[in-house]
Design a protein around this motif. Structure first.
Motif, PDB file in Angstrom:
ATOM      1  N   ARG A  57      64.961 -66.222 -38.414  1.00  0.00           N
ATOM      2  CA  ARG A  57      63.518 -66.270 -38.175  1.00  0.00           C
ATOM      3  C   ARG A  57      62.734 -65.729 -39.367  1.00  0.00           C
ATOM      4  O   ARG A  57      61.669 -66.221 -39.693  1.00  0.00           O
ATOM      5  CB  ARG A  57      63.177 -65.468 -36.907  1.00  0.00           C
ATOM      6  CG  ARG A  57      63.571 -66.182 -35.616  1.00  0.00           C
ATOM      7  CD  ARG A  57      63.311 -65.320 -34.402  1.00  0.00           C
ATOM      8  NE  ARG A  57      64.191 -64.149 -34.377  1.00  0.00           N
ATOM      9  CZ  ARG A  57      64.224 -63.253 -33.406  1.00  0.00           C
ATOM     10  NH1 ARG A  57      63.407 -63.366 -32.369  1.00  0.00           N
ATOM     11  NH2 ARG A  57      65.060 -62.233 -33.450  1.00  0.00           N
ATOM     12  N   SER A  58      63.277 -64.706 -40.011  1.00  0.00           N
ATOM     13  CA  SER A  58      62.675 -64.190 -41.236  1.00  0.00           C
ATOM     14  C   SER A  58      63.330 -64.891 -42.416  1.00  0.00           C
ATOM     15  O   SER A  58      64.479 -64.606 -42.765  1.00  0.00           O
ATOM     16  CB  SER A  58      62.883 -62.675 -41.343  1.00  0.00           C
ATOM     17  OG  SER A  58      62.510 -62.207 -42.610  1.00  0.00           O
ATOM     18  N   ALA A  59      62.609 -65.818 -43.018  1.00  0.00           N
ATOM     19  CA  ALA A  59      63.172 -66.598 -44.128  1.00  0.00           C
ATOM     20  C   ALA A  59      63.593 -65.708 -45.281  1.00  0.00           C
ATOM     21  O   ALA A  59      64.598 -65.972 -45.958  1.00  0.00           O
ATOM     22  CB  ALA A  59      62.150 -67.632 -44.602  1.00  0.00           C
ATOM     23  N   GLY A  60      62.850 -64.624 -45.510  1.00  0.00           N
ATOM     24  CA  GLY A  60      63.177 -63.729 -46.608  1.00  0.00           C
ATOM     25  C   GLY A  60      64.545 -63.090 -46.457  1.00  0.00           C
ATOM     26  O   GLY A  60      65.292 -62.962 -47.434  1.00  0.00           O
ATOM     27  N   LYS A  61      64.894 -62.697 -45.234  1.00  0.00           N
ATOM     28  CA  LYS A  61      66.205 -62.087 -44.997  1.00  0.00           C
ATOM     29  C   LYS A  61      67.317 -63.105 -45.208  1.00  0.00           C
ATOM     30  O   LYS A  61      68.370 -62.776 -45.754  1.00  0.00           O
ATOM     31  CB  LYS A  61      66.279 -61.515 -43.582  1.00  0.00           C
ATOM     32  CG  LYS A  61      65.445 -60.267 -43.357  1.00  0.00           C
ATOM     33  CD  LYS A  61      65.676 -59.675 -41.972  1.00  0.00           C
ATOM     34  CE  LYS A  61      67.084 -59.140 -41.814  1.00  0.00           C
ATOM     35  NZ  LYS A  61      67.274 -58.459 -40.503  1.00  0.00           N
ATOM     36  N   ALA A  62      67.093 -64.351 -44.775  1.00  0.00           N
ATOM     37  CA  ALA A  62      68.092 -65.401 -44.970  1.00  0.00           C
ATOM     38  C   ALA A  62      68.297 -65.680 -46.453  1.00  0.00           C
ATOM     39  O   ALA A  62      69.427 -65.835 -46.929  1.00  0.00           O
ATOM     40  CB  ALA A  62      67.672 -66.670 -44.238  1.00  0.00           C
ATOM     41  N   GLU A  63      67.203 -65.736 -47.189  1.00  0.00           N
ATOM     42  CA  GLU A  63      67.283 -66.005 -48.621  1.00  0.00           C
ATOM     43  C   GLU A  63      67.997 -64.872 -49.350  1.00  0.00           C
ATOM     44  O   GLU A  63      68.805 -65.105 -50.268  1.00  0.00           O
ATOM     45  CB  GLU A  63      65.886 -66.213 -49.195  1.00  0.00           C
ATOM     46  CG  GLU A  63      65.233 -67.512 -48.723  1.00  0.00           C
ATOM     47  CD  GLU A  63      63.738 -67.548 -48.978  1.00  0.00           C
ATOM     48  OE1 GLU A  63      63.204 -66.537 -49.519  1.00  0.00           O
ATOM     49  OE2 GLU A  63      63.103 -68.556 -48.638  1.00  0.00           O
ATOM     50  N   ASP A  64      67.712 -63.625 -48.944  1.00  0.00           N
ATOM     51  CA  ASP A  64      68.365 -62.480 -49.568  1.00  0.00           C
ATOM     52  C   ASP A  64      69.864 -62.493 -49.309  1.00  0.00           C
ATOM     53  O   ASP A  64      70.666 -62.239 -50.218  1.00  0.00           O
ATOM     54  CB  ASP A  64      67.749 -61.186 -49.036  1.00  0.00           C
ATOM     55  CG  ASP A  64      68.443 -59.957 -49.590  1.00  0.00           C
ATOM     56  OD1 ASP A  64      68.335 -59.700 -50.800  1.00  0.00           O
ATOM     57  OD2 ASP A  64      69.114 -59.252 -48.804  1.00  0.00           O
ATOM     58  N   LEU A  65      70.259 -62.805 -48.066  1.00  0.00           N
ATOM     59  CA  LEU A  65      71.679 -62.862 -47.741  1.00  0.00           C
ATOM     60  C   LEU A  65      72.367 -63.979 -48.517  1.00  0.00           C
ATOM     61  O   LEU A  65      73.467 -63.785 -49.056  1.00  0.00           O
ATOM     62  CB  LEU A  65      71.871 -63.044 -46.239  1.00  0.00           C
ATOM     63  CG  LEU A  65      73.322 -63.181 -45.739  1.00  0.00           C
ATOM     64  CD1 LEU A  65      74.175 -62.002 -46.191  1.00  0.00           C
ATOM     65  CD2 LEU A  65      73.340 -63.317 -44.211  1.00  0.00           C
ATOM     66  N   ALA A  66      71.740 -65.147 -48.583  1.00  0.00           N
ATOM     67  CA  ALA A  66      72.318 -66.261 -49.336  1.00  0.00           C
ATOM     68  C   ALA A  66      72.511 -65.886 -50.810  1.00  0.00           C
ATOM     69  O   ALA A  66      73.536 -66.212 -51.423  1.00  0.00           O
ATOM     70  CB  ALA A  66      71.426 -67.493 -49.223  1.00  0.00           C
ATOM     71  N   ARG A  67      71.548 -65.188 -51.375  1.00  0.00           N
ATOM     72  CA  ARG A  67      71.642 -64.764 -52.773  1.00  0.00           C
ATOM     73  C   ARG A  67      72.820 -63.807 -52.971  1.00  0.00           C
ATOM     74  O   ARG A  67      73.591 -63.943 -53.934  1.00  0.00           O
ATOM     75  CB  ARG A  67      70.341 -64.084 -53.187  1.00  0.00           C
ATOM     76  CG  ARG A  67      70.364 -63.518 -54.606  1.00  0.00           C
ATOM     77  CD  ARG A  67      69.121 -62.698 -54.907  1.00  0.00           C
ATOM     78  NE  ARG A  67      68.907 -61.627 -53.945  1.00  0.00           N
ATOM     79  CZ  ARG A  67      69.590 -60.482 -53.942  1.00  0.00           C
ATOM     80  NH1 ARG A  67      70.545 -60.275 -54.856  1.00  0.00           N
ATOM     81  NH2 ARG A  67      69.339 -59.546 -53.034  1.00  0.00           N
ATOM     82  N   ARG A  68      72.969 -62.844 -52.060  1.00  0.00           N
ATOM     83  CA  ARG A  68      74.049 -61.871 -52.200  1.00  0.00           C
ATOM     84  C   ARG A  68      75.424 -62.535 -52.056  1.00  0.00           C
ATOM     85  O   ARG A  68      76.376 -62.200 -52.776  1.00  0.00           O
ATOM     86  CB  ARG A  68      73.879 -60.753 -51.174  1.00  0.00           C
ATOM     87  CG  ARG A  68      72.745 -59.801 -51.521  1.00  0.00           C
ATOM     88  CD  ARG A  68      72.665 -58.626 -50.566  1.00  0.00           C
ATOM     89  NE  ARG A  68      72.089 -58.989 -49.284  1.00  0.00           N
ATOM     90  CZ  ARG A  68      72.651 -58.758 -48.098  1.00  0.00           C
ATOM     91  NH1 ARG A  68      73.837 -58.184 -48.037  1.00  0.00           N
ATOM     92  NH2 ARG A  68      72.044 -59.109 -46.988  1.00  0.00           N
ATOM     93  N   VAL A  69      75.537 -63.472 -51.115  1.00  0.00           N
ATOM     94  CA  VAL A  69      76.808 -64.192 -50.953  1.00  0.00           C
ATOM     95  C   VAL A  69      77.117 -64.995 -52.209  1.00  0.00           C
ATOM     96  O   VAL A  69      78.253 -64.987 -52.710  1.00  0.00           O
ATOM     97  CB  VAL A  69      76.754 -65.112 -49.716  1.00  0.00           C
ATOM     98  CG1 VAL A  69      77.974 -66.042 -49.685  1.00  0.00           C
ATOM     99  CG2 VAL A  69      76.695 -64.291 -48.429  1.00  0.00           C
TER     100      VAL A  69
END
Length: 266
Positions: A157-169
């Motif tokens: 739901r929070s796009a920012g959290k999804a983007e941050d996780l994708a970046r870290r992976v």
């Protein structure tokens, strides 16, 4: 039998009634002949720091299992962490050392992948979609990447959290195509619900795109209820469903090992 020699362990959550870990872990203790007992603790988020500080002072306390909603907040309350907990940004198991130091680890993801493997599901080369970007979801994201998925779409739901996780992976596993965005459900080989939606009666589905189909696997991290709304919907549409309980069963040994539980000496 509980005596003055029994080592104490716990699981902390809010709410707590749904957890299945106490019976699973206590059965594991019994199978090892280990003199320990694990009990549930219902702690609200605003009281977590005080609760954790108290554990440091209990000399016969061995460790703590951490679940929703405390996995992310508890990271900073540990004295140190091992493995990929810092990169994931969450902890689900804590060992109390004799000096009162608390050592955290994140074992959700490894347990989830081992649960899939126990059901003869090999994720290597799969296109995968992960619903959620919290503590458990982050651990599952890293574990799926480590296990060799081809791609990982993270939906939150929070796009920012999804983007941050994708970046870290992507930073840790550059061969995995990690991205954030819409689930694109029909194109995925594996869809994983790592949100808490489905835990309570009346919860909505964790995604709107329900284009599930045969030949696809839809997996759950929630233990209770066994058949969550997303699993029920996926099964109706012909997808293979994978329950949350195998994840817990595979985690039990990992968590016990981190907390210093060893078989009783003959």
């Amino acid at each position: 039998m509980i005596t003055g020699h029994t080592k104490l362990y716990g699981i902390v959550a809010h709410p707590i009634a749904h957890v299945k870990t106490p019976e699973e872990m206590n059965n594991h203790f019994a199978s090892l002949g280990y003199d320990g007992v694990l009990v549930p603790f219902h702690v609200q988020p605003e009281n977590l720091a005080t609760f954790i500080d108290t554990l440091r002072r209990i000399e016969n306390f061995g460790g703590l299992i951490v679940t929703v909603p405390h996995k992310t907040a508890i990271l900073e309350l540990c004295d140190s962490v091992v493995g990929d907990a810092a990169a994931i940004g969450a902890v689900n198991t804590i060992r109390r050392d004799p000096d009162g130091s608390l050592v955290g680890a994140m074992l959700d993801g490894k347990g989830f992948v081992r649960g899939l493997e126990a059901s003869a599901i090999d994720v290597r080369g799969m296109k995968s979609c992960l619903l959620g970007a919290g503590g458990a979801a982050s651990a599952i994201a890293f574990a799926l990447a480590e296990a060799g998925v081809n791609s990982l779409r993270i939906v939150n739901r929070s796009a920012g959290k999804a983007e941050d996780l994708a970046r870290r992976v992507a930073e840790h596993y550059p061969n995995v195509k990690a991205s954030a965005g819409a689930p694109e459900t029909a194109s995925q080989d594996l869809v994983v619900n790592a949100t808490s939606l489905g835990l309570r009666d009346g919860d909505p589905l964790p995604l709107e795109d329900t284009a599930f189909h045969s030949g696809q696997i839809v997996a759950e991290a929630i233990m209770e209820p066994e058949v969550t709304p997303i699993l029920a919907t996926a099964r109706e549409k012909g997808a293979l469903i994978h329950f949350g309980r195998p994840m817990l069963r595979q985690q039990i040994r990992l968590m016990a090992e981190h907390m210093g539980v060893t078989p009783a000496k003959a």
